[in-house]
Design a protein around this motif. Structure first.
Motif, short mmCIF file in Angstrom:
data_model
loop_
_atom_site.label_atom_id
_atom_site.label_comp_id
_atom_site.label_asym_id
_atom_site.label_seq_id
_atom_site.Cartn_x
_atom_site.Cartn_y
_atom_site.Cartn_z
N LEU A 274 0.71 -0.96 0.75
CA LEU A 274 -0.22 -0.16 -0.35
C LEU A 274 1.05 1.60 -0.12
CD1 LEU A 274 -3.00 -1.59 2.33
CD2 LEU A 274 -3.05 -0.35 0.09
N GLU A 275 1.82 1.29 0.58
CA GLU A 275 2.51 2.62 0.73
C GLU A 275 3.79 2.57 -1.07
OE1 GLU A 275 6.29 4.53 0.46
OE2 GLU A 275 6.39 2.03 0.76
N SER A 276 3.75 1.47 -1.43
CA SER A 276 4.08 1.55 -2.83
C SER A 276 3.38 2.22 -3.44
CB SER A 276 4.77 -0.06 -3.37
OG SER A 276 6.03 -0.25 -2.32
N TYR A 277 1.90 1.32 -3.24
CA TYR A 277 0.70 2.35 -4.20
C TYR A 277 1.24 3.95 -4.53
CZ TYR A 277 -1.00 -2.62 -4.80
OH TYR A 277 -1.44 -3.87 -5.22
N VAL A 278 0.99 4.28 -2.72
CA VAL A 278 0.44 5.73 -3.11
C VAL A 278 1.73 6.85 -3.27
CG1 VAL A 278 -1.47 5.08 -0.58
CG2 VAL A 278 0.68 5.27 -0.58
N SER A 279 2.54 5.54 -2.86
CA SER A 279 4.03 6.65 -3.15
C SER A 279 4.08 7.15 -5.06
CB SER A 279 5.02 6.14 -2.29
OG SER A 279 5.07 6.47 -0.90
N TYR A 280 4.41 6.45 -5.00
CA TYR A 280 4.22 5.80 -6.57
C TYR A 280 3.17 6.47 -7.93
CZ TYR A 280 3.68 3.85 -11.21
OH TYR A 280 3.95 4.11 -12.78
N LEU A 281 2.04 6.61 -7.08
CA LEU A 281 0.84 8.07 -7.08
C LEU A 281 1.18 9.17 -6.96
CD1 LEU A 281 -2.60 5.32 -7.27
CD2 LEU A 281 -0.54 6.28 -9.40
N GLY A 282 2.40 8.81 -5.94
CA GLY A 282 2.61 10.71 -5.70
C GLY A 282 2.01 11.08 -3.54
N TYR A 283 0.91 10.99 -3.39
CA TYR A 283 0.69 10.82 -2.78
C TYR A 283 1.09 10.59 -1.04
CZ TYR A 283 -2.97 11.96 -4.74
OH TYR A 283 -4.43 12.44 -5.81
N GLY A 284 2.03 9.56 -1.51
CA GLY A 284 2.64 8.94 0.09
C GLY A 284 3.96 10.14 0.29
N ILE A 285 5.00 9.04 0.71
CA ILE A 285 6.29 9.24 1.41
C ILE A 285 7.29 10.59 0.04
CG2 ILE A 285 8.55 9.36 1.91
CD1 ILE A 285 6.51 8.09 3.44
N GLN A 286 7.96 11.82 0.36
CA GLN A 286 8.20 13.00 -0.47
C GLN A 286 9.78 12.94 -1.12
OE1 GLN A 286 4.99 15.10 -2.55
NE2 GLN A 286 4.33 12.83 -1.96
N PRO A 287 9.54 13.20 -1.67
CA PRO A 287 11.07 13.70 -1.88
C PRO A 287 12.00 14.31 -1.16
CG PRO A 287 10.18 13.28 -3.61
CD PRO A 287 8.60 13.30 -2.90
N PRO A 288 12.99 15.32 -0.94
CA PRO A 288 14.07 14.21 -1.10
C PRO A 288 14.21 12.65 -0.16
CG PRO A 288 14.30 15.65 0.79
CD PRO A 288 12.95 16.48 0.02
N VAL A 289 12.68 12.27 0.83
CA VAL A 289 13.22 11.03 1.24
C VAL A 289 12.74 10.05 -0.08
CG1 VAL A 289 11.98 9.87 3.38
CG2 VAL A 289 12.57 12.17 3.46
N ALA A 290 13.75 8.60 0.64
CA ALA A 290 13.62 7.92 -0.14
C ALA A 290 12.80 6.73 0.27
CB ALA A 290 14.94 7.42 -0.57
N SER A 291 11.74 5.90 -0.69
CA SER A 291 11.10 5.05 -0.59
C SER A 291 10.99 4.17 -1.71
CB SER A 291 9.21 5.33 0.24
OG SER A 291 8.69 5.14 -0.55
N TRP A 292 10.85 2.53 -1.78
CA TRP A 292 10.92 1.81 -2.54
C TRP A 292 9.49 2.53 -4.00
CZ3 TRP A 292 11.42 -3.25 0.47
CH2 TRP A 292 11.83 -3.51 1.11
N GLY A 293 8.52 3.08 -3.22
CA GLY A 293 7.10 3.83 -4.35
C GLY A 293 7.71 4.86 -4.42
N ASN A 294 7.97 6.16 -4.26
CA ASN A 294 7.86 7.07 -4.96
C ASN A 294 10.16 7.16 -5.73
OD1 ASN A 294 10.58 7.63 -3.31
ND2 ASN A 294 9.64 8.66 -1.78
N MET A 295 10.74 5.97 -4.82
CA MET A 295 11.56 5.43 -6.52
C MET A 295 10.93 5.00 -7.81
SD MET A 295 14.72 3.99 -4.31
CE MET A 295 15.92 3.46 -5.78
N LEU A 296 10.13 4.64 -7.41
CA LEU A 296 9.72 3.55 -9.05
C LEU A 296 8.59 5.25 -9.71
CD1 LEU A 296 7.30 0.32 -8.15
CD2 LEU A 296 9.06 1.05 -9.34
N ASN A 297 8.20 5.96 -8.92
CA ASN A 297 7.38 7.00 -8.89
C ASN A 297 8.24 8.01 -9.84
OD1 ASN A 297 5.42 8.70 -9.89
ND2 ASN A 297 5.45 10.09 -8.09
N ASN A 298 9.51 8.33 -9.48
CA ASN A 298 10.64 8.66 -9.96
C ASN A 298 10.77 8.54 -12.13
OD1 ASN A 298 10.24 10.89 -7.70
ND2 ASN A 298 12.13 10.24 -6.91
N ALA A 299 11.00 7.17 -11.70
CA ALA A 299 11.70 6.02 -13.00
C ALA A 299 10.71 6.42 -13.89
CB ALA A 299 12.16 4.70 -12.20
#
Length: 296
Positions: free
Chosen positions: A228-253
């Protein structure tokens, strides 16, 4: 995930498995052991790995942008800003795993309390609590999570609380069914006859005897929380850069899938390994804690 939850609920508790017998059954579950080792490696790598690297996850080497894996000192390459991918994976693992475990703990606490009260008292109170649980379960978890996330400032704490708020309902159903089945057993009746308070009977007598499916559900909830964290971070609603999470790394990629595919492949592999490993461990615990299961 639903299938695993149903499996957890199906575990019967009499007689409970002894520690040595449960460990013996768990060890014979090869996929569960492989999952446990993988989780240990991911956890230790995320916790201690960043201290062993020459770069931290925020160090920018503009001259090494998009360096592919196995290029010099950057073992897994660099991203669009020249940041070391391995360092970001390890720091992202800290965030993703911490959210997974913390959200699981909160969800389990809420689910155990609600399920125990509903199963112990039954009647109108129990029916009202379980109908509320059923009503919330009507909404798909990811849509409910995104709707809540859109209203709250994103961050590690808010993401953790939101995931916990959407993950406790299945736990409550499992616990309610177990407590209801244990409520009329001799040891519970005897405790009440000896003057035990409702609170003591619920949490000192009944809940400990329902721990087998609770432990299995907890393990599977960690996997669900990471996903779920990966889902929401991938869609931009979760962990915000510059803090890294696996989900927002996918979002940035996303925009570099063709030019630098490793930016998406590597965090995707980390998420897959973590979620699959926790599911395997959950399967192993289900079999180990149920004395009727015999792995051959």
């Amino acid at each position: 995930m639903a299938g695993h939850t149903q499996s957890a609920a199906a575990i019967q508790l009499a007689p409970p498995a002894t520690g040595s017998a449960a460990w013996r059954r768990f060890r014979r579950h090869k996929l569960a052991m492989a999952g446990a080792v993988t989780i240990l490696i991911l956890a230790l790598g995320s916790l201690f790995g960043p201290y062993l690297l020459p770069f931290d996850d925020t160090y920018i080497d503009i001259m090494q942008r998009f360096a592919p894996p196995l290029s010099g000192v950057h073992v897994l390459g660099t991203d669009e800003l020249g940041r070391d991918i391995l360092a970001r994976l390890m720091m992202g693992g800290r965030i993703s795993l911490a959210i997974g475990f913390t959200a699981m703990a909160i969800a389990m606490a809420i689910g155990i309390v609600v399920g125990t009260i509903a199963g112990f008292y039954g009647g109108l109170l129990g029916a009202a609590l379980m109908r509320f649980v059923d009503a919330v379960l009507c909404f798909p978890a990811i849509f409910l999570l995104l709707a809540l996330a859109a209203l709250i400032e994103p961050g590690v704490l808010s993401t953790t609380l939101l995931i916990a708020a959407t993950a406790w309902m299945n736990v409550a159903r499992i616990v309610e069914a177990q407590i209801r089945s244990l409520r009329e057993r001799d040891f519970a009746v005897a405790a009440e006859a000896l003057g035990s308070s409702d609170l003591r009977t619920m949490f000192r007598e009944l809940v400990p005897n329902a721990m087998a499916p609770i432990v299995v559900a907890a393990t599977l909830n960690v996997a669900k929380a990471i996903l779920l964290e990966s889902y929401v971070s991938y869609l931009g609603y979760g962990i915000q850069p510059p803090v890294a999470s696996w989900g927002n790394m996918l979002n940035n990629a996303q925009i570099y899938l063709t030019s630098a595919p490793w930016l998406a492949i590597l965090p995707g592999i980390a998420i897959t390994l973590a979620v699959t490993s926790f599911n395997f461990v959950g399967d192993g615990l289900r079999d180990a804690l149920d004395p009727r299961m015999d792995i051959r």
